[in-house]
Design an enzyme around this catalytic site. Structure first.
Site, short mmCIF file in Angstrom:
data_model
loop_
_atom_site.label_atom_id
_atom_site.label_comp_id
_atom_site.label_asym_id
_atom_site.label_seq_id
_atom_site.Cartn_x
_atom_site.Cartn_y
_atom_site.Cartn_z
N ALA A 113 -4.13 -1.40 0.27
CA ALA A 113 -4.50 -0.16 -0.40
C ALA A 113 -5.77 -0.30 -1.23
O ALA A 113 -6.51 0.67 -1.40
CB ALA A 113 -3.35 0.34 -1.28
N THR A 114 -6.05 -1.50 -1.74
CA THR A 114 -7.30 -1.67 -2.48
C THR A 114 -8.49 -1.35 -1.58
O THR A 114 -9.39 -0.58 -1.95
CB THR A 114 -7.43 -3.11 -3.01
OG1 THR A 114 -6.34 -3.36 -3.92
CG2 THR A 114 -8.75 -3.34 -3.74
N ASN A 148 2.31 3.50 -10.23
CA ASN A 148 2.91 2.18 -10.06
C ASN A 148 3.55 1.63 -11.33
O ASN A 148 4.22 0.61 -11.29
CB ASN A 148 1.85 1.19 -9.55
CG ASN A 148 0.56 1.26 -10.32
OD1 ASN A 148 -0.09 2.30 -10.38
ND2 ASN A 148 0.18 0.17 -10.94
N GLN A 167 2.46 3.56 -3.53
CA GLN A 167 3.83 3.51 -4.09
C GLN A 167 4.71 4.62 -3.53
O GLN A 167 5.89 4.71 -3.88
CB GLN A 167 3.78 3.65 -5.62
CG GLN A 167 3.08 2.52 -6.33
CD GLN A 167 3.92 1.25 -6.41
OE1 GLN A 167 5.13 1.25 -6.22
NE2 GLN A 167 3.26 0.15 -6.71
N SER A 226 -0.15 0.76 1.78
CA SER A 226 -0.19 -0.70 1.76
C SER A 226 1.10 -1.27 2.34
O SER A 226 2.20 -0.84 1.96
CB SER A 226 -0.34 -1.16 0.30
OG SER A 226 -0.19 -2.57 0.22
N HIS A 239 2.64 -4.21 1.88
CA HIS A 239 3.57 -4.98 1.04
C HIS A 239 4.25 -4.15 -0.03
O HIS A 239 5.11 -4.65 -0.76
CB HIS A 239 2.88 -6.21 0.45
CG HIS A 239 1.94 -5.95 -0.70
ND1 HIS A 239 2.32 -6.13 -2.01
CD2 HIS A 239 0.66 -5.54 -0.74
CE1 HIS A 239 1.29 -5.86 -2.80
NE2 HIS A 239 0.27 -5.49 -2.04
N THR A 259 -11.80 -8.41 12.87
CA THR A 259 -10.69 -8.57 13.82
C THR A 259 -9.40 -8.10 13.18
O THR A 259 -9.07 -8.50 12.06
CB THR A 259 -10.56 -10.05 14.22
OG1 THR A 259 -11.79 -10.47 14.80
CG2 THR A 259 -9.42 -10.26 15.19
N CYS A 261 -1.60 -6.58 -11.85
CA CYS A 261 -2.98 -7.03 -12.04
C CYS A 261 -3.41 -6.99 -13.50
O CYS A 261 -4.36 -7.64 -13.88
CB CYS A 261 -3.92 -6.21 -11.19
SG CYS A 261 -3.25 -4.65 -10.67
C1 LIG Z 1 -0.39 -2.11 -5.10
C2 LIG Z 1 -1.20 -0.89 -5.27
C3 LIG Z 1 -2.53 -0.84 -4.84
C4 LIG Z 1 -3.20 -2.02 -4.21
O1 LIG Z 1 -2.66 -2.31 -2.96
P1 LIG Z 1 -2.96 -3.70 -2.22
O2 LIG Z 1 -2.44 -3.46 -0.84
O3 LIG Z 1 -2.23 -4.74 -2.98
O4 LIG Z 1 -4.43 -3.88 -2.25
C5 LIG Z 1 -3.22 0.34 -5.02
N1 LIG Z 1 -2.66 1.40 -5.59
C6 LIG Z 1 -1.38 1.40 -6.02
C7 LIG Z 1 -0.81 2.62 -6.64
C8 LIG Z 1 -0.62 0.25 -5.88
O5 LIG Z 1 0.64 0.24 -6.33
#
Ligand SMILES: *Cc1c(COP(=O)(O)O)cnc(C)c1O
Length: 390
Positions: free
Chosen positions: A75-76, A156, A184, A204, A206, A244, A330
């Site tokens: 998501a970043t 989050n 989220q 994202s 994970h 890739t 973070c």
């Molecule tokens: C975890 C998170 C991100 C970042 O996602 P990553 O896949 O870890 O880069 C961005 N926005 C929100 C709201 C998140 O909870």
């Protein structure tokens, strides 16, 4: 599940990969490791097919077409691509305003702020005390021609769910693009890009019981949303994201999306039950415990709790057996209070007495009970010592 597994209550930082996700990924590490772009041989073509099937599963989760899904590292990256990509593609146009919220994830806030150096005009809107955006404030900000509105779906730290359909409709009525960070939200609430009116949506792996290091950006095709890519390279992902594709991770993301679409509503109901067990037990032990953020417009797995008299850092130190955090993964290493809680009007001192609890798909009623007992006992111990914060 193993009987003595750790008590994991940090599902907003990351979710455990679903065993079905691990099983789906395994052959693409072990048996077919081919580059999914190597379409001149059979292994490459098989990997490509697996990637495309996963792309369709991600699209189905959010009511999109597979051709609207750009696969990324998470998501970043999706947020950076959506915001910087849209702004830079339209740099020569007249619209310079970029509207976002004070409670966004840092990668959104910093992307928008970084664009000030490129001549764009960041506008960071405040939120109400319950964490929700005041729609009148958005409408007011939209009186200046705006390029992009970026508002997260689910926060989050507080789990608060924004009124996406109303925000999307306002953005569209004012000719602005609408991006939502749904990291989220995916798997926790139903998401439909048409109902929301989203032009761009980030997710994202994970955060939805999939693997780390993979994510997606939805990019609307009708009407077509144009982006400038962040990376130079081989032109994969329709030129929007060179590099890739990690086939095993993409397959895992697809399986996570399939499970979320099929079981997300069931999960949400069950998790609400475990959260109620936890909250009721904590309230019985801790008079004056407060939940921050809207209660109704909130994902079922979240509690954001301010404890009377005891600092979150002391509670965490007293609870090594419970995996918990005081804020976003973070920023919790910093001593600074959470920017999310600060934006909701919490005084610094209260922020430092606040914990974020995130329950998930595999949290059992027994674990909810056990966590409440451990947290309650630790709080009582600390609250009764003379050093307890006032
Ligand atoms: C975890 C998170 C991100 C970042 O996602 P990553 O896949 O870890 O880069 C961005 N926005 C929100 C709201 C998140 O909870």
């Amino acid at each position: 599940m193993r009987p003595n597994r750790p008590l994991y209550l940090d599902h907003h930082a990351t979710t455990p990969p679903d065993p079905r996700v691990l099983a789906a990924m395994r052959p693409w590490w072990e048996e077919n490791f081919a580059n999914p772009h190597s379409v001149e041989h059979a292994m490459g073509r098989a990997a490509e097919e697996a990637v495309e099937a996963a792309r369709a599963q991600v699209a189905a989760l959010i009511g999109a077409d597979a051709r609207e899904i750009v696969l990324t590292s998470g998501a970043t990256e999706s947020n950076n691509l959506a915001i910087k990509g849209a702004a830079r593609f339209h740099a020569a146009g007249g619209r310079k305003r970029l509207i976002t919220l004070a409670t966004e994830h840092k990668c959104v806030l910093e992307s928008v702020r970084d664009l000030a150096a490129e001549g764009f005009e960041p506008v960071v809107l405040p939120v109400r005390g319950d964490g929700l955006l005041d729609l009148a404030a958005l409408e007011e900000a939209l009186r200046v021609p705006t390029l992009l509105v970026s508002v997260m779906a689910v926060n989050n730290e507080t789990g608060v769910v924004q009124d996406l359909a109303a925000i999307g409709a306002l953005a569209r009525a004012h000719g602005a693009l609408f991006h939502t960070d749904a990291a989220q939200a995916a798997g926790r609430i139903p998401l439909d890009v048409e109902a929301i009116g989203a032009d761009l949506l980030s997710l994202s792996g994970h955060k939805m019981y999939g693997p780390k290091g993979v994510g997606a950006l939805y990019v609307r095709r009708r009407p077509r949303v144009r982006l400038a890519p962040l990376f130079s390279g081989g032109g994969q992902e329709r030129g929007l994201r060179s590099g890739t594709l990690p086939a095993p991770l993409v397959v895992g993301l697809g399986e996570a999306a399939r499970i979320a679409a099929a079981e997300g509503a069931l999960d949400a109901g069950r998790i609400a039950g475990q959260r109620q067990i936890l909250l009721d037990a904590l309230r019985a032990e801790i008079p004056g415990l407060r939940v921050n953020g809207a209660w109704e417009q909130r994902v079922t797995g979240n509690l954001n709790l301010t404890f009377p008299r005891v600092r979150a850092a002391d509670l965490l130190a007293a609870l090594p057996e419970v995996m918990l955090s005081s804020g976003s993964a973070c920023s919790s290493a910093e001593i600074a209070p959470s920017h999310v809680l600060t934006a909701m009007g919490l005084p610094r001192e209260e922020c430092l007495r606040t914990l974020r609890i995130g329950l998930g798909r595999f949290t059992s009623p027994a674990e909810a009970q056990q966590a409440a007992a451990l947290i309650g006992a630790a709080w009582k111990r600390l609250a009764s010592t003379p050093a307890a914060a006032e």
